[in-house]
Design a protein around this motif. Structure first.
Motif, PDB file in Angstrom:
ATOM      1  N   UNK A  89       0.863  -1.183   0.000  1.00 10.70           N
ATOM      2  CA  UNK A  89       0.000   0.000   0.000  1.00 10.70           C
ATOM      3  C   UNK A  89       0.899   1.233   0.000  1.00 10.70           C
ATOM      4  N   UNK A  90       0.451   2.310  -0.649  1.00 10.75           N
ATOM      5  CA  UNK A  90       1.194   3.557  -0.495  1.00 10.75           C
ATOM      6  C   UNK A  90       0.520   4.395   0.590  1.00 10.75           C
ATOM      7  N   UNK A  91       1.262   5.307   1.186  1.00 11.58           N
ATOM      8  CA  UNK A  91       0.757   6.131   2.280  1.00 11.58           C
ATOM      9  C   UNK A  91      -0.286   7.126   1.774  1.00 11.58           C
ATOM     10  N   UNK A  92      -1.112   7.593   2.703  1.00  8.35           N
ATOM     11  CA  UNK A  92      -2.025   8.688   2.384  1.00  8.35           C
ATOM     12  C   UNK A  92      -1.195   9.844   1.842  1.00  8.35           C
ATOM     13  N   UNK A  93      -1.646  10.465   0.758  1.00 12.79           N
ATOM     14  CA  UNK A  93      -0.920  11.592   0.193  1.00 12.79           C
ATOM     15  C   UNK A  93      -1.837  12.485  -0.634  1.00 12.79           C
ATOM     16  N   UNK A  94      -1.325  13.672  -0.963  1.00 15.96           N
ATOM     17  CA  UNK A  94      -2.043  14.669  -1.750  1.00 15.96           C
ATOM     18  C   UNK A  94      -1.097  15.185  -2.823  1.00 15.96           C
ATOM     19  N   UNK A  95      -1.576  15.296  -4.036  1.00 16.51           N
ATOM     20  CA  UNK A  95      -0.824  15.950  -5.104  1.00 16.51           C
ATOM     21  C   UNK A  95      -1.350  17.373  -5.227  1.00 16.51           C
ATOM     22  N   UNK A  96      -0.499  18.340  -4.958  1.00  8.34           N
ATOM     23  CA  UNK A  96      -0.876  19.754  -5.050  1.00  8.34           C
ATOM     24  C   UNK A  96      -0.456  20.290  -6.418  1.00  8.34           C
ATOM     25  N   UNK A  97      -1.204  21.256  -6.916  1.00 10.47           N
ATOM     26  CA  UNK A  97      -0.855  21.893  -8.184  1.00 10.47           C
ATOM     27  C   UNK A  97      -1.486  23.275  -8.229  1.00 10.47           C
ATOM     28  N   UNK A  98      -0.745  24.250  -8.719  1.00  5.20           N
ATOM     29  CA  UNK A  98      -1.286  25.603  -8.877  1.00  5.20           C
ATOM     30  C   UNK A  98      -2.324  25.637  -9.989  1.00  5.20           C
ATOM     31  N   UNK A  99      -2.135  24.769 -11.000  1.00 10.67           N
ATOM     32  CA  UNK A  99      -3.049  24.709 -12.132  1.00 10.67           C
ATOM     33  C   UNK A  99      -3.062  23.276 -12.655  1.00 10.67           C
ATOM     34  N   UNK A 100      -4.219  22.721 -12.929  1.00  9.21           N
ATOM     35  CA  UNK A 100      -4.307  21.349 -13.422  1.00  9.21           C
ATOM     36  C   UNK A 100      -3.911  20.379 -12.333  1.00  9.21           C
ATOM     37  N   UNK A 101      -3.024  19.462 -12.633  1.00 11.81           N
ATOM     38  CA  UNK A 101      -2.498  18.544 -11.630  1.00 11.81           C
ATOM     39  C   UNK A 101      -3.412  17.369 -11.354  1.00 11.81           C
ATOM     40  N   UNK A 102      -3.148  16.711 -10.242  1.00 15.85           N
ATOM     41  CA  UNK A 102      -3.892  15.513  -9.885  1.00 15.85           C
ATOM     42  C   UNK A 102      -3.201  14.268 -10.399  1.00 15.85           C
ATOM     43  N   UNK A 103      -3.946  13.178 -10.454  1.00 15.41           N
ATOM     44  CA  UNK A 103      -3.389  11.920 -10.912  1.00 15.41           C
ATOM     45  C   UNK A 103      -4.500  11.067 -11.510  1.00 15.41           C
ATOM     46  N   UNK A 104      -4.155  10.277 -12.506  1.00 16.13           N
ATOM     47  CA  UNK A 104      -5.074   9.308 -13.087  1.00 16.13           C
ATOM     48  C   UNK A 104      -4.468   7.933 -12.867  1.00 16.13           C
ATOM     49  N   UNK A 105      -5.231   7.048 -12.256  1.00 13.16           N
ATOM     50  CA  UNK A 105      -4.804   5.668 -12.046  1.00 13.16           C
ATOM     51  C   UNK A 105      -5.530   4.790 -13.059  1.00 13.16           C
ATOM     52  N   UNK A 106      -4.795   3.871 -13.678  1.00 12.76           N
ATOM     53  CA  UNK A 106      -5.387   2.908 -14.603  1.00 12.76           C
ATOM     54  C   UNK A 106      -5.022   1.526 -14.083  1.00 12.76           C
ATOM     55  N   UNK A 107      -6.019   0.754 -13.710  1.00 15.37           N
ATOM     56  CA  UNK A 107      -5.777  -0.619 -13.248  1.00 15.37           C
ATOM     57  C   UNK A 107      -5.442  -1.469 -14.468  1.00 15.37           C
ATOM     58  N   UNK A 108      -4.243  -2.041 -14.464  1.00 16.19           N
ATOM     59  CA  UNK A 108      -3.770  -2.795 -15.630  1.00 16.19           C
ATOM     60  C   UNK A 108      -3.981  -4.289 -15.445  1.00 16.19           C
ATOM     61  N   UNK A 109      -3.680  -4.800 -14.251  1.00 17.18           N
ATOM     62  CA  UNK A 109      -3.861  -6.228 -13.991  1.00 17.18           C
ATOM     63  C   UNK A 109      -3.932  -6.442 -12.481  1.00 17.18           C
ATOM     64  N   UNK A 110      -4.307  -7.633 -12.097  1.00 16.78           N
ATOM     65  CA  UNK A 110      -4.363  -7.965 -10.682  1.00 16.78           C
ATOM     66  C   UNK A 110      -5.606  -7.414 -10.002  1.00 16.78           C
ATOM     67  N   UNK A 111      -5.543  -7.384  -8.679  1.00 14.21           N
ATOM     68  CA  UNK A 111      -6.660  -6.912  -7.861  1.00 14.21           C
ATOM     69  C   UNK A 111      -6.133  -5.873  -6.885  1.00 14.21           C
ATOM     70  N   UNK A 112      -6.621  -4.671  -7.001  1.00 14.03           N
ATOM     71  CA  UNK A 112      -6.173  -3.599  -6.124  1.00 14.03           C
ATOM     72  C   UNK A 112      -7.338  -2.801  -5.598  1.00 14.03           C
ATOM     73  N   UNK A 113      -7.037  -1.715  -4.943  1.00 10.66           N
ATOM     74  CA  UNK A 113      -8.070  -0.856  -4.363  1.00 10.66           C
ATOM     75  C   UNK A 113      -7.582   0.581  -4.305  1.00 10.66           C
TER      76      UNK A 113
END
Length: 140
Positions: A83-107
């Motif tokens: 698991x990765x730790x709780x976190x936030x991606x900050x950005x002055x404009x745009x930003x964020x993150x897109x996750x794409x599940x490729x294989x396996x079972x995650x959450x």
């Protein structure tokens, strides 16, 4: 998973779910919480051990850079139960993150919200400023 659900009634979802990596480690079939780079999971390369960001994960992860400028695209592979730790991606404009599940079972989980389990091919779009975490299921 039943143990996490049971704990939820006593201490709340966020705290109960934070015990998940420990539960995976204790009840893992092979007794390991880290792993070597897996082979043949997808058409994307698994990459190298993610040593630069290891402090943000509960165990082994691997990273392969797929594209660079103007936006970085990476394939990040988690060992089972990591698991990765709780976190936030900050950005002055745009930003964020897109996750794409490729294989396996995650959450995936946003702070204060229910758990989401994207299937392979599923996506999660996280705007900048949102606190979240994600990981791999115990056996996947």
């Amino acid at each position: 998973m039943a143990l996490v659900t049971h704990l939820t009634f006593y201490c709340g979802w966020s705290k109960a779910w934070s015990a998940f990596p420990i539960i995976c480690e204790v009840y893992a079939d092979d007794g390991k919480h880290t792993a070597a780079a897996p082979e043949g999971l997808s058409t994307f390369p698994v990459g190298q051990p993610n040593t630069a960001n290891a402090r943000y994960f509960t165990g082994s992860s691997f990273v392969a850079k797929l594209a660079g400028s103007p936006m970085g695209v990476y394939n990040v592979t988690f060992a089972p139960g990591v698991v990765n730790n709780w976190h936030v991606h900050e950005a002055a404009r745009g930003g964020g993150q897109i996750l794409i599940a490729v294989s396996g079972h995650g959450w995936f989980q946003e702070w204060g919200r229910p758990l989401h389990e994207p299937l392979p091919g599923g996506t999660v779009s996280i705007p900048a400023g949102v606190k979240y975490r994600y990981g791999a299921a115990c056996g996947s």
